[in-house]
Motif scaffolding. Sequence first.
Motif, short mmCIF file in Angstrom:
data_model
loop_
_atom_site.label_atom_id
_atom_site.label_comp_id
_atom_site.label_asym_id
_atom_site.label_seq_id
_atom_site.Cartn_x
_atom_site.Cartn_y
_atom_site.Cartn_z
N SER A 156 -2.71 5.46 -3.65
CA SER A 156 -3.54 6.65 -3.71
C SER A 156 -2.61 7.79 -4.11
O SER A 156 -1.77 8.21 -3.31
CB SER A 156 -4.17 6.94 -2.35
OG SER A 156 -4.74 8.22 -2.37
N ASP A 193 0.92 -1.15 0.00
CA ASP A 193 0.00 0.00 0.00
C ASP A 193 0.96 1.19 0.00
O ASP A 193 1.55 1.54 1.02
CB ASP A 193 -0.88 -0.05 1.25
CG ASP A 193 -1.80 1.17 1.36
OD1 ASP A 193 -1.50 2.20 0.72
OD2 ASP A 193 -2.79 1.10 2.10
N LYS A 237 -1.70 11.26 -2.21
CA LYS A 237 -0.66 11.49 -1.21
C LYS A 237 0.65 11.79 -1.95
O LYS A 237 0.82 12.88 -2.46
CB LYS A 237 -0.52 10.27 -0.29
CG LYS A 237 -1.65 10.16 0.73
CD LYS A 237 -2.83 9.46 0.19
CE LYS A 237 -3.85 9.12 1.25
NZ LYS A 237 -5.07 8.53 0.64
C1 PLP Z 1 -2.37 4.00 3.93
C2 PLP Z 1 -3.58 4.35 3.12
N1 PLP Z 1 -4.11 3.43 2.30
C3 PLP Z 1 -5.17 3.69 1.52
C4 PLP Z 1 -5.77 4.94 1.53
C5 PLP Z 1 -6.99 5.16 0.65
O1 PLP Z 1 -6.74 6.08 -0.35
P1 PLP Z 1 -7.92 7.01 -0.94
O2 PLP Z 1 -8.30 7.97 0.13
O3 PLP Z 1 -7.31 7.66 -2.12
O4 PLP Z 1 -9.05 6.12 -1.32
C6 PLP Z 1 -5.26 5.92 2.37
C7 PLP Z 1 -5.89 7.26 2.41
O5 PLP Z 1 -5.76 8.02 3.32
C8 PLP Z 1 -4.12 5.63 3.18
O6 PLP Z 1 -3.57 6.54 3.98
#
Ligand code: PLP
Length: 450
Positions: free
Chosen positions: A256, A216, A259
């Motif tokens: 994502s 992730d 970020k």
């Molecule tokens: C570690 C992590 N994984 C997945 C996500 C999910 O991403 P999204 O908000 O773009 O759907 C986030 C979002 O804050 C995250 O911090």
Amino acid sequence: MEFKTIIEPFKIKTVEPIRWTSQEQRSQLLREAHYNLFLLPAHAILIDLLTDSGTAAMSTRQWAAMMEGDESYAGSRSFERFRLAVEGIFGYKHVIPAHQGRAAERILFNVMCKKGDVVPNNTHFDTTRANVEYVGAEAVDLVIPEGKDPANLHPFKGNMDVAGLAQLIERVGARRVPLVMLTITNNSGGGQPVSIENASAVRDICRRHGIPLYFDACRFAENAYFIKLREKGYEQKTPKQIAQEMFALGDGCTMSAKKDGMANIGGFLCTNNDALAQQEENLLILTEGYPTYGGLAGRDLEAVAVGLEEALEEDYLRYRIASTAYLGRHISAEGVPIVQPPGGHAIYLDARAFLPHIAPASFPGVALAAELYLEGGIRSVEIGTLMFGEHATMDLVRLAIPRRVYTQSHIDYAVEVILEVWKRREKIRGMRIVHAAPFLRHFTAQLQPL
Ligand SMILES: Cc1ncc(COP(=O)(O)O)c(C=O)c1O
């Protein structure tokens, strides 16, 4: 001459006003929002530290690239730029665009998991856990014990408990573990990094059992910079080289781009597995869009393609990590309990230690976040019992710093506000839920002070 002050490595070209409210107004707004800061109108917030996701200021290069966005439905030139940028850093065979991280997660878990499966992760983020559970699988958090102790100064508190992973696989059987995930950096555990050494050890266990390893990768650039600063042998490598080495240990990733893609929207899913990629693209077409846009506009793909490279620039990462640490240092010097050491994208207040008179069941993190808003118009987010229910091992309040948005004076103001709340902490009361949804309840829950 090396100067001590680490300045913002950019000039400001466009500005957006922020507005003050009175404490009476904020008190009224809090009541109307049922003490859930997600339910506040953004115009009533002075400094918004709710999330670093999708809130970055884009660069002139990104805006320029957006003007070149190719909005063709199929075979867009912008997708080709996006694909090459992703491939150059992540190195995986298939790049599947998605509108944000959770869309990539939904597709990945739908294709790879079924009821009764078990997915280990250092710590699942809320959307990740929800998407795993939605397909009937079990999400297991296996961060090292140091990662659960807010005061512990371990340099890689995001690391996975390797022995715990081996035991879990032994206990449930490798056939029930369709993939292992590593979240870099570990958002729910305090924005803490994972070392290359740990990821290699996790990879070895996965290989032994024939289980694929996925990342992730939301904050991969910040994770790479922490490795450069803290892991022996990486001092001379660039963040990009370190990221490439990390991703080479895995079989794919979810990302994502809101970020470390430095974009306001976007994400992707990568895999080296041809058969899985085919199934994932089929699902993508069903719900996100054709595989050369995946729910994004061509201009969004352009912004991400440039943003991924900018997120790896060393000047930027030096400033990013230093400015987050600045906030942490200035409040912890006055005794405010935070997750140590400061994470990459956020400072996490330890709400259980900040408000020891409030039991976890009475949501100390929610109470503290409400007080920060009441005191100074700062929006933060609880990461604790409201978000994770009985899975919560800590009650944290995350102050996430949007990328390239706030300057040092904004952060100095946030320090002042936090210290004011710290002074009157004994008077703060807990909360109770009056309404909650069955999934991801923190987004819409309604609460009341006890
Ligand atoms: C570690 C992590 N994984 C997945 C996500 C999910 O991403 P999204 O908000 O773009 O759907 C986030 C979002 O804050 C995250 O911090």
